[in-house]
Structure formats: structure tokens, C-alpha cells
Design a protein around this motif. Structure first.
Motif, PDB file in Angstrom:
ATOM      1  N   ASP A 131       0.828  -1.210   0.000  1.00 24.12           N
ATOM      2  CA  ASP A 131       0.000   0.000   0.000  1.00 24.12           C
ATOM      3  C   ASP A 131       0.861   1.258   0.000  1.00 24.12           C
ATOM      4  O   ASP A 131       0.535   2.249  -0.656  1.00 24.12           O
ATOM      5  CB  ASP A 131      -0.921  -0.004   1.214  1.00 24.12           C
ATOM      6  N   HIS A 163       0.653   3.960  -3.037  1.00 24.44           N
ATOM      7  CA  HIS A 163       0.196   5.313  -2.704  1.00 24.44           C
ATOM      8  C   HIS A 163       1.266   6.364  -3.013  1.00 24.44           C
ATOM      9  O   HIS A 163       0.983   7.389  -3.644  1.00 24.44           O
ATOM     10  CB  HIS A 163      -0.176   5.364  -1.224  1.00 24.44           C
ATOM     11  N   ASN A 164       2.500   6.101  -2.595  1.00 25.27           N
ATOM     12  CA  ASN A 164       3.561   7.086  -2.799  1.00 25.27           C
ATOM     13  C   ASN A 164       3.916   7.237  -4.268  1.00 25.27           C
ATOM     14  O   ASN A 164       4.319   8.318  -4.707  1.00 25.27           O
ATOM     15  CB  ASN A 164       4.794   6.682  -2.004  1.00 25.27           C
TER      16      ASN A 164
END
Length: 777
Positions: free
Chosen positions: A399, A403-404
Motif C-alpha cells: 500500500d 500510494h507514494n
């Protein structure tokens, strides 16, 4: 002594010096020296040595000395034992000690005579009190309590006969009236550190103060205290003296580090007007001889100097006329020397400045030409703030990386987005867990398993009764398996009991024969072309296509492969020599276990063992990537990946000091962008004690009562001395502040945040009328 610079050496360092009324004699005093010299044209002549007698006690150890400006035979010294000693030079005996005042309880820092009243002497002590002595009586006439830890300097005002100023170690200045010893009539915070010296201007109603905060401030006390000028020095300032007949000139010497005596023009405070560099240690005393061209000084290097102004160096004339400056918007200002192609007016101005003699009192003018370059493109790295606020640094690595990567891509940093996806590929789904996956196996996992597996051949002919078990263990790398096929075998197309079972994956270069896997329930004939025993052959690299995988996974009913990759053009003949003619034939293989047939018959491929594959370790690549981004000054990416890896960072061969440096640098950059919440998150997630303890370091705030100025000893808002809570009152609405209290660290006045914000939106001075220019942010 006005022609040249001269000096005299002493047996010990002096702490202070003073001139008599006609400036013809000078007295120096210290812990081990106490002498009077007569000033001649070219030398010093020792007149009296006051450190004589049988009982040399601490009364002879002096912190300061003052010469009476009316009675030329009276001296006063401030002793380190708390005594104020009066000396009479007209005394007939060898010892000139007249009287000892023992009123102070601690060391006396300063003594000063009144300018017009010869009998008045004032002292300031480390005990926080000031005492005024009348030389006609044997004890202190008046005592003034400053309510501070210590008083470092006291000076009578030359403009108001009953006024004197006192400075203390808490950075405050107090003005007192001799007729009212109960309370000062003016008080203000002048510096952020202890004040060591003060001096009244002989003409204007200015008071100069010198502090440990490396500044000299000039205060206009004609009305409310206002700071008119500020001089920035390179070290803490210990002594200051106004230059006579020069309104804007003041001399100073440092308390530490700097051995020079500098004369400043307060209108140009960043570079000294003149500098005297004769001393080899810090100077401890300065005294002008009533003439702006000469003064005396003493130092810790055990010398007494007489300086003449013509021998001074001019730092401004030697300053580099070239420089460059960069403002926050990215504009560049560049100053350079006047070149040959400069305009005629500039050249003429340069020639005029070169003809200016160095001995006059005009400041040297610079002869530089400044160029300014404006950068139109925005220089603010907006992506840094966007990434810092948007990055997720804790949680599941899958995750975090997804996300990054999206955050970096939206910020325009596609290269960093790719880095996050690579980190996910390397760590989020490690290849080492493929062989231990549950029965539901993805197609990609099967491909990876086959690509990383080495197959060896062996004899397991007698294992036909446990085909299903060995097949499953063959996939897991635990037991041998059997791959078989045939031309004319009659078999039933039955599927295994496990619906998720994956069929065999065969290499492409085995296409010259038709192979078929034997499953439980299949009817199989025990005949084939080749049968290999215990001897091992070379490992075979297996390649596979995605189409073949689809066929193997999606087709649950038909596991039969084509008989041949291409039709046979003729019958294959057996041209192999007998087994005994093979040079590499193992002697352990007997005729019962091995048979070679020439017929075009189905064969059996026996898998003896599937060794556990060795997987690629990405640690070295990640180390190089982190160091690469750090070298590119992209410390944000380096620190963020390091934090996101969690426990996986333990395998990285990066020194803990380097990791600490990366985290501290990232926290510092976040502070510059005022991203305090992100910086706090970094500190909380840090695994290095020196970083994780940053937010555990306490902040100490020293508060004092605004009524009696005594420091608050307890955490409560009630003062222990005056028992009032005026310091908790709002300076605007005069109500007790319950909640967030905003105050000025300079004058200690404050109030409600809303009221102070409204006040300073249109005003600069403190709302209480103390005259302090508060800085509200």
C-alpha cells in the motif's frame, strides 16, 4: 604621548583602568596588579604601586577601579570579596587604603563616581543590589534592589544629576532616581542575553549597552526607550566607551575570542570604522584621554597600551568589493570592481576615493558596481511540499509503494514514482515465497517457478503407484516426480481430485517426443524408449510461453499434448552404441534397471530431485539507489524509502551514522518549509535513538513577574514575592488569560492571542506603553 603607539608590560593581567581628571595619570587594577602610571610623551612611568603592605588580602583583588573626577587623590575599587575599597593618594603612610565598605554580600562588579558630586559613589554587585555611598560616612547611604540575579554595570547620567542606569545579567536596563531607592522609574528589556557594560553618550541622551548576544545597542531615553542603532559584532562584548567629540563613534572590546579593539560608526554597524590589533589577548579596559585621537587599553596579555588613531587599520578600506547575494525568490545580486570599461563618472569617483587619506574621520566609500539578475522561472520546489504532505510512511509495503508512487506522479516526479514501483516489486512479493503458495496459484507465479527451477533426471520406475503424491511434491521441490507420455497408450482423461491442481509444464526443446503426464486413475503401459537410472545428467533450462500456460491452466479436461511437434518424415533408427560403450556410463547401473530401445515408443522423464532455487537478493541494488538519491540531494526520497522499508532496512549495509544524517537533514528541510507535522511523524517513526528523542527534549521558558520583575520559581501564575498575577493579565482587556497566552520575550508583556493579533496588525510598540518594539508572529 600623542605621537605614536607605545606600551608597558606588567607582572599580571589587569581587569580595569581609569584616568584622572587631567588625563595625565592612569591606574590599572586586577587580581595581582594595582599601579598608577604617569603618561609622558613617549613612555609610561610607574608612580605608585598600591599593592604593598604586610596584609595583602582580597581587598587588593580588584574587578573594577574608578578615579574621582573632582578630588584627584581619591580612588575606589570593586573587590572580588564583595568589598568596596576607598583609596587616598595623599595619605602619608605607605599603604593608601582609606576605608573598606563591606555592605555587599557577593562580588562587586562595578564602581562609579558621580560627575559633579565628589562624595557620591555607586556600586553594582553580583548579589543583585546597588549601593550609593557617601564618602563622609562609613556605610552605604542607600540600597537599590534590582530584583535580578546580578548587576554588571552602573553609570551616573551626565544629563540628569540624580539619575543612574544599571544593567543586569537578565538582559534588562533599569533607570533609578537617587532620591527614590524603593523602585526604578524606568525598566525595559534590551538584549536577549546578559548585559556586561553600558555607557552614557556625553552629548545626546543615549545609552549604549553591550551584551553577550554579540550586539551593541544604542537607546534613546529622551522619552520612551527606543533602540536607535544596533551594531553586530563577532563575539560577546565586554566593554564599550563613546569616542569624545565624535557623536556616532563608539569603541568596544570583546569578552572572548576577539583580541582587537574596534571603533564603530553606529550608522554603518556591520564593519568597524577603525580597528586596533596590538593586543595578543582580549582587552579588559578602555579609556579615552579626552582626545578623539588617542586612548588607553589594558588586556589579559599583561600589557598597558597607548593607542593613536593614525596607527589604526581601516577594515572598510580592505573589504572585498566583490560579492554575491541570493534572495528567497531566486534573484541574484552581484557586486564587482570597477573595470577598465566603466563609465568616466565612476572612474572619477574611484580616483577621488583613492585620494582620501586613511587618517581622517570619513568612512571609506566602496567602489563596486552591482548587477542584478532576475530569474523568471519559479524556483520554489512545490513538489517537495506536495510529496512530504502526501507520502504514506507506515503500513503495508504494498500500500505504501502504490500510494507514494501515485503522489510522486501527481507532483511531476515520474522518476521517483518508478522507484516506488521498483521497491514494491523487489520487496512486496518476494520470490522466495512462491514455492510455498496456497493451492490457488496465479499464472505468473507458475512461470516464475519454472524459470527458477533446475530439473535433473533419475530412476524412479517403481514409484508409479504414488504418482499423484510425487507430482505435488515435485512442484514443491521436496520429492521426485514423473513425466511420461506415449504414442499408442490408451488412457482416460481424468482430472485430479483437487480442482486447483496445476498440470505439468514442459520445456519447449522436448517437442521431438510426445509427453503425457500420468495422473491417478490413468491406465498406463510400462514401456518406453528411454529409462534413466540414478545417474544425473546436466540440468535442463526450461522455457515456456504464456500461451502454453493458458492452455495448461484454463483447460481442465484435456491434458494431452500433441504427439509430435512436427510429423515424422521417416522412422527413427537406433544408432546408439550399447550401454557398455559409453565412457561416462556409471558402473552402478545394471541391466535390470536400464533398457534402451530403438522403437518409436513413449518415454518416461524421471525427476529425481528439484533443488530449492536460490533467489536474487536486491539489497545491494537498494543501497546504491538510496545513496544515489542522497548524492543528488533528493534526501526526501532517500529518507522516505528508508522509513517505508521498516524491518527490511536491517539487511541494508548502510552505516547507522549515515542513516541518522539522512533523517536529520530531511527533518531540517521540513522545518524550513514549516512542515512541522510531517517532521514530527518522521521523528516518531525513527529507529535511531538520537532522532526519535528529538521530540522528547523539553523546552524551558523563563518567565518573570511584570509587577516586581522577579523570576517565577513555580509553574503557577502567582508571584512568590508580590503575590500578584498581573503577568497573567491581558495587556489590552486587562482580564486574566485562561488558555493560550501570547507574550513578547523582550518586554514580557502579553495577553490573549486574538487581542494581541488585532493590536499588532496596526501597531508596532507594546500595548502597555513600555516602548518596546515587539515582534508578533
Amino acid at each position: 604621548m600623542t605621537s605614536r603607539t607605545t606600551f608597558v608590560a606588567q607582572e599580571g593581567p589587569a581587569n580595569a583602568l581609569a584616568l584622572n581628571r587631567d588625563n595625565g595619570q592612569v591606574v590599572i587594577a586586577g587580581r595581582n596588579v594595582f599601579k598608577i602610571f604617569t603618561l609622558h610623551e613617549d613612555r609610561f612611568e610607574e608612580t605608585i604601586n598600591l599593592r604593598v603592605g604586610k596584609n595583602l588580602n582580597l581587598n587588593f583583588s580588584c574587578n573594577d577601579v574608578a578615579w574621582n573626577l573632582i578630588d584627584d587623590h581619591i580612588l575606589a575599587t570593586a573587590a572580588t570579596n564583595g568589598a568596596v575599597v576607598l583609596w587616598n593618594l595623599n595619605k602619608a603612610s605607605r599603604s593608601k587604603q582609606e576605608h573598606v565598605f563591606g555592605d555587599h554580600k557577593r562580588t562587586v562588579n562595578k564602581v562609579s563616581f558621580h560627575i559633579t558630586e565628589p562624595m557620591w559613589l555607586i556600586s553594582g554587585s553580583q548579589d543583585g543590589t546597588m549601593k550609593c555611598f557617601d564618602l563622609r560616612i562609613s556605610e552605604a547611604a542607600k540600597t537599590f534592589y534590582s530584583n535580578t540575579e546580578s548587576v554588571r554595570d552602573v553609570q551616573f547620567s551626565p544629563h540628569q544629576p540624580h539619575t543612574f542606569a544599571a544593567v543586569s545579567e537578565n538582559g534588562h536596563v533599569q533607570q533609578w532616581d537617587l532620591r527614590r531607592p524603593d523602585r526604578y522609574f524606568q525598566h525595559f528589556a534590551a538584549h536577549s542575553g546578559p548585559i556586561f557594560a553600558c555607557d552614557w553618550h556625553p552629548e545626546a541622551n543615549w545609552l549604549a549597552t553591550a551584551s553577550r548576544d554579540k550586539t551593541i545597542k544604542v537607546w534613546d531615553l529622551s522619552t520612551k526607550p527606543a533602540c536607535e542603532y544596533t551594531i553586530h559584532t563577532i563575539a560577546s562584548v565586554g566593554r564599550i566607551k563613546w569616542r569624545p567629540q565624535r557623536k556616532f563613534h563608539i569603541a568596544s572590546c570583546a569578552l572572548v575570542v576577539d583580541c582587537s579593539i574596534n571603533v564603530w560608526d553606529i550608522r554603518r554597524p556591520y564593519i568597524p570604522f577603525a580597528s586596533f590589533n596590538e593586543h595578543r589577548d582580549v582587552a579588559t579596559g578602555i579609556a579615552w584621554r579626552g582626545d578623539p585621537q588617542s586612548f588607553l587599553s589594558t588586556s589579559r596579555d599583561c600589557t598597558l597600551y597607548h593607542h593613536v588613531f593614525k596607527d589604526a587599520t581601516r577594515p572598510a578600506s580592505k573589504a572585498n568589493p566583490q560579492g554575491v547575494a541570493l534572495n528567497p525568490k531566486g534573484d541574484i545580486a552581484y557586486a564587482c570592481k570597477v573595470n577598465v570599461n566603466a563609465p568616466t563618472a565612476i572612474k572619477q569617483l574611484t580616483n577621488i576615493m583613492r585620494k582620501t587619506p586613511a587618517s581622517n574621520d570619513t568612512f571609506c566609500l566602496a567602489s563596486s558596481v552591482m548587477h542584478r539578475f532576475t530569474i523568471n522561472a519559479p524556483r520554489e520546489p512545490k513538489w517537495f511540499k506536495a510529496c512530504a504532505e502526501g507520502y504514506m510512511l507506515n503500513g503495508r509495503l504494498n500500500d505504501i509503494c502504490d500510494h507514494n508512487a501515485i503522489v510522486a506522479s501527481k507532483a511531476g516526479r515520474n522518476d521517483v514514482s518508478t522507484v516506488w514501483y521498483i521497491i514494491k516489486t523487489l520487496y512486496a512479493n518476494p520470490l522466495g515465497n512462491i514455492l510455498k503458495t496456497p493451492p490457488t496459484v496465479m499464472k505468473e507465479d507458475v512461470v516464475n517457478t519454472i524459470n527458477l527451477t533446475q530439473i535433473t533426471l533419475g530412476n524412479a520406475l517403481d514409484q508409479s503407484n504414488s504418482v499423484h503424491e510425487t507430482d505435488v511434491k515435485s512442484i514443491q521441490g521436496e520429492a521426485p516426480g514423473i513425466i511420461s507420455g506415449g504414442d499408442d497408450e490408451t488412457e482416460t482423461d481424468e482430472t485430479p481430485d483437487n480442482p486447483n491442481f496445476i498440470g505439468p509444464i514442459l520445456p519447449r526443446h522436448f517437442s521431438e517426443r510426445v509427453y503425457r503426464r500420468s495422473f491417478p486413475g490413468h491406465k498406463r503401459q510400462q514401456k518406453g524408449d528411454f529409462l534413466f537410472g540414478e545417474g544425473e545428467l546436466e540440468p535442463v533450462n526450461m522455457e515456456i510461453t504464456s500461451g502454453f500456460i493458458d492452455n495448461m491452466i484454463n483447460n481442465d479436461n484435456d491434458w494431452t499434448l500433441p504427439k509430435e511437434a512436427f510429423p515424422l518424415r521417416h522412422e527413427i533408427q537406433d544408432r546408439s552404441p550399447p550401454p557398455e560403450q559409453f565412457p561416462n556410463h556409471s558402473p552402478d547401473i545394471n541391466d535390470d534397471s536400464v533398457s534402451v530401445m530403438v522403437e518409436d515408443q513413449p518415454c518416461q522423464l524421471i525427476v529425481n530431485s528439484v533443488p530449492k532455487p536460490s533467489f536474487w537478493d536486491p539489497t545491494h541494488l537498494v543501497e546504491k539507489a538510496l545513496k544515489h538519491h542522497a548524492a543528488l540531494r533528493d534526501i526526501q526520497t532517500t529518507a522516505s524509502i528508508l522509513i517505508a522499508l521498516g524491518d527490511r532496512r536491517k539487511s541494508l549495509n548502510i552505516e547507522i551514522t549515515i542513516q541518522e544524517h539522512w533523517l536529520l537533514e530531511y527533518i531540517d528541510m521540513l522545518g524550513r518549509f514549516r512542515l512541522w507535522e510531517v517532521a514530527t511523524q518522521i521523528i516518531q517513526l525513527a529507529w535511531i535513538p538520537s532522532v526519535s528523542q528529538l521530540n522528547q527534549q523539553s523546552t524551558t521558558i523563563h518567565a518573570c513577574c511584570t509587577n516586581c520583575t522577579k523570576p517565577l520559581q513555580r509553574a503557577a501564575w502567582l508571584c512568590d514575592r508580590c503575590h500578584t498575577a498581573k503577568h497573567a493579565l491581558c495587556s489590552i482587556c486587562h482580564q486574566v488569560v485562561r488558555g493560550v497566552y501570547s507574550w513578547c520575550q523582550g518586554c514580557t508583556h502579553g495577553g490573549h492571542v486574538v487581542h494581541m493579533s488585532e493590536w499588532f496588525s496596526s501597531n508596532r510598540q507594546c500595548p502597555t506603553g513600555c516602548g518596546h518594539l515587539c515582534e508578533f508572529t
